[in-house]
Design an enzyme around this catalytic site. Structure first.
Site, PDB file in Angstrom:
ATOM      1  N   HIS A  72       0.778  -1.286   0.009  1.00 53.04           N
ATOM      2  CA  HIS A  72      -0.130   0.104   0.080  1.00 53.04           C
ATOM      3  C   HIS A  72       1.059   1.254  -0.088  1.00 53.04           C
ATOM      4  O   HIS A  72       0.327   2.423   0.043  1.00 53.04           O
ATOM      5  CB  HIS A  72      -1.061  -0.156   1.353  1.00 53.04           C
ATOM      6  CG  HIS A  72      -2.374   0.132   0.805  1.00 53.04           C
ATOM      7  ND1 HIS A  72      -3.175   0.905   0.157  1.00 53.04           N
ATOM      8  CD2 HIS A  72      -3.355  -0.970   0.948  1.00 53.04           C
ATOM      9  CE1 HIS A  72      -4.225   0.564   0.023  1.00 53.04           C
ATOM     10  NE2 HIS A  72      -4.379  -0.546   0.404  1.00 53.04           N
ATOM     11  N   LYS A 161     -32.266  -2.145   2.609  1.00 60.35           N
ATOM     12  CA  LYS A 161     -32.550  -0.665   2.284  1.00 60.35           C
ATOM     13  C   LYS A 161     -34.038  -0.403   2.763  1.00 60.35           C
ATOM     14  O   LYS A 161     -33.922   0.784   3.538  1.00 60.35           O
ATOM     15  CB  LYS A 161     -32.026  -0.365   0.869  1.00 60.35           C
ATOM     16  CG  LYS A 161     -30.791  -0.452   0.452  1.00 60.35           C
ATOM     17  CD  LYS A 161     -30.744   0.091  -1.172  1.00 60.35           C
ATOM     18  CE  LYS A 161     -29.344  -0.170  -1.579  1.00 60.35           C
ATOM     19  NZ  LYS A 161     -29.086   0.280  -3.128  1.00 60.35           N
ATOM     20  N   HIS A 170     -31.329   7.872   1.486  1.00 62.67           N
ATOM     21  CA  HIS A 170     -30.282   7.497   0.113  1.00 62.67           C
ATOM     22  C   HIS A 170     -29.102   6.402   0.746  1.00 62.67           C
ATOM     23  O   HIS A 170     -28.127   6.663   0.334  1.00 62.67           O
ATOM     24  CB  HIS A 170     -29.904   8.773  -0.291  1.00 62.67           C
ATOM     25  CG  HIS A 170     -30.928   9.778  -0.803  1.00 62.67           C
ATOM     26  ND1 HIS A 170     -31.518   9.704  -1.760  1.00 62.67           N
ATOM     27  CD2 HIS A 170     -31.025  10.968  -0.221  1.00 62.67           C
ATOM     28  CE1 HIS A 170     -32.401  10.730  -2.121  1.00 62.67           C
ATOM     29  NE2 HIS A 170     -31.991  11.592  -0.988  1.00 62.67           N
ATOM     30  N   ASP A 298     -11.425  -8.526 -18.907  1.00 61.51           N
ATOM     31  CA  ASP A 298     -11.179  -9.763 -19.814  1.00 61.51           C
ATOM     32  C   ASP A 298      -9.773  -9.707 -20.386  1.00 61.51           C
ATOM     33  O   ASP A 298      -9.547  -8.771 -21.000  1.00 61.51           O
ATOM     34  CB  ASP A 298     -12.175  -9.763 -20.736  1.00 61.51           C
ATOM     35  CG  ASP A 298     -12.199 -10.954 -21.725  1.00 61.51           C
ATOM     36  OD1 ASP A 298     -11.261 -11.763 -21.740  1.00 61.51           O
ATOM     37  OD2 ASP A 298     -13.232 -10.894 -22.455  1.00 61.51           O
TER      38      ASP A 298
END
Length: 347
Positions: A72, A161, A170, A298
């Protein structure tokens, strides 16, 4: 390059499945990142450390895996994801004889000058990194741990939700998925005898490329994530309102990060103090993002069968919109967690 030994058919199907698998088996597909060495550069002693290691493991007549271990220090999850997408796109184009790289929106942007640092946060992080420069960045398997993938379909996500939309209209998929896992994990730990007053921390990274002032390019190659620390006691997570409490805590922390007069970097100078304060607490770490479209990546050979992030919790969205949640737990935790996770979605 490595080759899987044993029954390659069973091995490929077993390791790419959703059921619990020994972490040691999966780590055999991932390379170790070598420790750094001290070198002399212009009469100065510096530590030179590898930042990326890749291992391709062949399953003859069935497929292959690509394992990544990265530091990292140079890149966050989005940067690594863009690296993989770019590599895959270039490889796919070369297979069909095309090389139009300029149209790739994942090509890295390296200019560090776009990030403003009036608080001198870079020097704080550099000092902390220097003090820990001897540490290895390689992930290591943990004994007696298994990795499994739990799937939420679109209807189940919407159902979660709906439980909180009266308070948080939201609410995001990421928020309800993380809150539900946090809720299930607390119930699992309580069932195994952990105290109800124990503090449970949920930690995840927030990409701030678009939230810096001024914003930086989405393809910025480096670290542009902030750690978000959410803390509740076990009793707040396991009760009837446990899931809702988790969502409200996540919403509170995000609101503090985003909607304040000092911007998203507020408090970043105390990041390592926050890590120290978490010692003794039970910490759940979520990595990556379900917005990374790994299953559309891909190399020219078709989409991948399975993506995993080892030894952490990771959310991955598949092509149907279902959410796969990779979780690493001890063997005595996994059965309890599985029951809690499934029953909660049914009820």
């Amino acid at each position: 390059m490595a080759e899987f030994s044993g029954d390659t058919s069973q091995g490929f199907e077993h390791l790419s499945g959703n059921h619990p698998r020994d972490v040691d088996e999966l780590f055999a597909l991932v390379p170790q990142l070598p420790r750094g060495d001290t070198e002399t550069v212009e009469d100065d002693s510096v530590l030179v450390s590898p930042v990326l290691s890749i291992q391709v493991t062949l399953f003859p007549d069935h497929g292959f895996s690509i394992g990544f271990t990265n530091s990292h220090v140079v890149a966050d999850g989005k940067s690594l994801f863009n690296f993989i997408r770019t590599w895959a796109s270039i490889n796919a184009e070369q297979l069909i004889g095309e090389c139009n790289y300029e149209i790739l929106d994942t090509l890295p942007f390296y200019d560090r000058n776009v990030i403003k640092d009036p608080k001198g946060i870079a020097s704080i992080f550099f000092k902390a990194q220097h003090e820990n420069s001897g540490a290895s960045f390689s992930a290591a398997p943990s004994k007696d741990r298994v990795q499994a993938t739990f799937v939420m379909n679109v209807a189940q996500i919407q159902g979660l939700k709906n439980l909180v939309m009266d308070k948080i209209p939201h609410v995001s998929t990421f928020m309800v998925a993380c809150s539900y896992v946090w809720n299930c994990m607390a119930k699992t730990r309580e069932a195994l005898g952990h105290g109800t007053e124990v503090e449970q921390c949920l930690v995840y990274g927030m990409d701030v490329r678009a939230r810096l002032d001024p914003p930086i390019p989405a393809n910025y190659f480096g670290n542009a994530v902030l750690g978000c620390w959410n803390t509740l006691k076990t009793r707040q997570l396991v009760g009837e309102d446990g899931f809702c409490n988790a969502v409200e805590e996540m919403n509170r922390v995000l609101d503090e990060k985003i909607n304040n007069n000092e911007g998203v970097l507020k408090g970043l100078e105390t990041y390592f103090d926050d890590i120290g304060a978490a010692k003794g607490k039970e910490v759940i770490r979520v990595v990556g993002s379900h917005k990374f479209d790994y299953y559309t990546t891909d190399f020219g050979w078709g989409k991948s069968k399975k993506y995993e992030h080892l030894n952490r919790i990771c959310l991955i969205r598949d092509l149907k919109g279902d959410l796969g949640i990779g979780i690493c737990l001890s063997k005595n935790e996994i059965d309890s967690f599985t029951t809690t996770f499934i029953q909660g979605l049914i009820n």
